[in-house]
Design a protein around this motif. Structure first.
Motif, short mmCIF file in Angstrom:
data_model
loop_
_atom_site.label_atom_id
_atom_site.label_comp_id
_atom_site.label_asym_id
_atom_site.label_seq_id
_atom_site.Cartn_x
_atom_site.Cartn_y
_atom_site.Cartn_z
N LEU A 62 0.83 -1.21 0.00
CA LEU A 62 0.00 0.00 0.00
C LEU A 62 0.87 1.27 0.00
O LEU A 62 0.55 2.25 -0.68
CB LEU A 62 -0.93 0.00 1.21
CG LEU A 62 -2.01 -1.09 1.21
CD1 LEU A 62 -2.74 -1.10 2.55
CD2 LEU A 62 -3.00 -0.87 0.06
N ALA A 63 1.96 1.22 0.76
CA ALA A 63 2.88 2.36 0.77
C ALA A 63 3.53 2.55 -0.60
O ALA A 63 3.79 3.68 -1.02
CB ALA A 63 3.96 2.15 1.84
N SER A 64 3.77 1.45 -1.32
CA SER A 64 4.33 1.55 -2.67
C SER A 64 3.37 2.26 -3.61
O SER A 64 3.78 3.08 -4.44
CB SER A 64 4.65 0.15 -3.21
OG SER A 64 5.63 -0.50 -2.42
N ILE A 65 2.08 1.95 -3.47
CA ILE A 65 1.07 2.63 -4.29
C ILE A 65 1.05 4.11 -3.98
O ILE A 65 0.99 4.96 -4.89
CB ILE A 65 -0.32 2.00 -4.06
CG1 ILE A 65 -0.33 0.54 -4.54
CG2 ILE A 65 -1.40 2.80 -4.77
CD1 ILE A 65 -1.59 -0.21 -4.21
N ALA A 66 1.10 4.46 -2.70
CA ALA A 66 1.09 5.87 -2.30
C ALA A 66 2.33 6.60 -2.83
O ALA A 66 2.23 7.72 -3.36
CB ALA A 66 1.02 5.99 -0.78
#
Length: 435
Positions: A62-66
């Motif tokens: 999820l942090a990668s998407i952000a």
């Protein structure tokens, strides 16, 4: 690989069957004063560890998407601004003049420093990054407290407009990994040997040895099959949720841990040691920047690492997106060829590359003609007027199979419905999900 959507569905199905066996009589037999008691003994330490690992992986995903969303907003904004400024004729003419002058300089430099002057496109992106991203990072370290304008300039120097520079450095690093002596001639090799992977890669969050060791010694051995750490045959490549699981699992490859475990399990001491020292060097760099200033660490180290995880996941996801469910290890089937106008270093000829990984990238189109009969026999998928990013958007984000069917180049006459059926069969999970 960490537990994925298959295990989750099986867990739900098992419990639903259990619930279905309960009857009213079963419930009436329970004493009224009976209190529910927590069955802690059913929760094993191993299950807790797996849950924590899965949770950390999902957070990383999820942090990668952000992170990539932030960088992507700047990159596409830069692209839009460049298009607008390009309408100003004096400015456009000046940029074109500078670009031609720069190209002539790079051509002369390539004749001097490269082992093979055909690799001049890779040299251009290396020089461009060395003149932009590297000094920006150094200036930020000297100034201390992060400056917003330096953060923006750093991201734009890494990605360029519409992620064009990210794509090019990815291809440059990819091809460098397959060169035993790297790009540079013997005279310059001691200083600039494997310059992309072992120097510029730090700025991108790309660990040392993910190219030379993992890509060459692992990925090209497994060819995207079930034992590949970036294999995706167990996932539904048309599912956004499955991509999230895959993106989360890819974190362990991005961090080097999954490849290290792969080599260790097979007793490959040489490559296991390479991975250990590659991870060690990057984690020392990561820790040193955070100790110097944690804010610089977040914006200049962590965000590029998270973005790299997303870029690596997308690339692996689509380059081997269509496999034979009965034979997912067949790389002539699971490897995609995409042909578009901007095909930097012929990256789209991915099947040709897997068939002859040591072949120079300029020779890939001719090699495709040599293996055309085998591709026809395997019904290898070829798309035209499409790049890998567009393939990901159409296949997984928008799930527009009609668009992909139109861009598919079949080996024999096929109507639209037959193309759709072929794509649907090739993109479903290799292992059936329990009902």
């Amino acid at each position: 690989m960490s537990p994925g959507p298959d295990e989750a569905r099986q867990f739900v199905a098992t419990n639903m069957q259990f619930v279905g066996k309960l009857t009213a009589a079963d419930l009436n037999d329970v004493p009224k004063d009976t209190r529910s008691k927590p069955r802690w003994r059913a929760v094993t330490p191993r299950a807790v560890v797996k849950l924590v690992v899965r949770g950390c992986a999902v957070l990383f995903g999820l942090a990668s998407i952000a992170a990539v969303s932030i960088v992507g907003l700047l990159s596409f904004g830069f692209y839009g601004a460049a298009r607008l400024l390009g309408r100003v004729r004096p400015l456009r003419d000046a940029c074109q003049f500078l670009s031609r002058t720069y190209e002539r300089f790079i051509d002369r430099l390539g004749q001097e420093v490269l082992r093979d002057s055909r690799d001049t496109p890779a040299l251009r992106v290396m020089v461009s990054l060395s003149l932009t991203a590297v000094p920006i990072f150094v200036i930020q370290l000297l100034l201390g407290r992060p400056r917003l304008w330096l953060v923006i300039a750093f991201y734009l120097s890494l990605c360029g407009p519409k992620f064009q520079r990210s794509v090019r450095i990815f291809s440059a690093k990819h091809m460098e990994a397959h060169r035993p002596q790297g790009y540079f001639s013997e005279k310059y090799d001691k200083v600039f040997g494997r310059y992309v992977e072992f120097f510029l890669g730090y700025l991108y969050g790309d660990l040392p040895e993910l190219g030379r060791t993992v890509h060459v010694r692992l990925h090209h051995k497994e060819n995207g099959g079930p034992d590949d750490t970036v294999g995706n045959s167990d996932y539904d490549r048309t599912s956004r949720l499955h991509f999230l699981w895959y993106l989360s699992d890819n974190a362990w490859t991005t961090l080097g841990l999954a490849p290290y475990a792969y080599f260790k399990a097979r007793g490959d001491v040489k490559n296991q040691r390479r991975m250990f020292w590659g991870m060690a060097r990057y984690f020392v760099y990561f820790g040193a920047v955070f100790l110097y200033d944690w804010r610089i660490g977040i914006w200049f180290v962590l965000v590029p690492l998270l973005s790299m995880n997303f870029i690596m996941a997308i690339t692996s996801w689509v380059q081997h997106a269509f496999c034979d469910p009965e034979h997912p290890e067949d790389y002539f089937v699971n490897t995609v060829t995409v042909l578009d106008e901007v095909n930097f270093m012929n990256e789209g000829y991915h099947l040709c590359h897997h068939h002859r990984s040591g072949l120079h990238w300029t020779e890939m189109p001719a090699h495709l003609e040599r293996i055309r009969d085998k591709m026809r026999e395997s019904r290898s998928l070829v798309f035209r007027d499409l790049d890998f990013m567009q393939l990901f958007i159409e296949l997984t984000l928008l799930r527009r199979m009609d668009v992909l069917a139109e861009k598919l180049v079949p080996w024999e006459p096929m109507n639209h419905e037959q193309r759709l059926a072929l794509l649907a069969n090739r993109s479903k999970p290799a292992r059936a999900v329990p009902a």
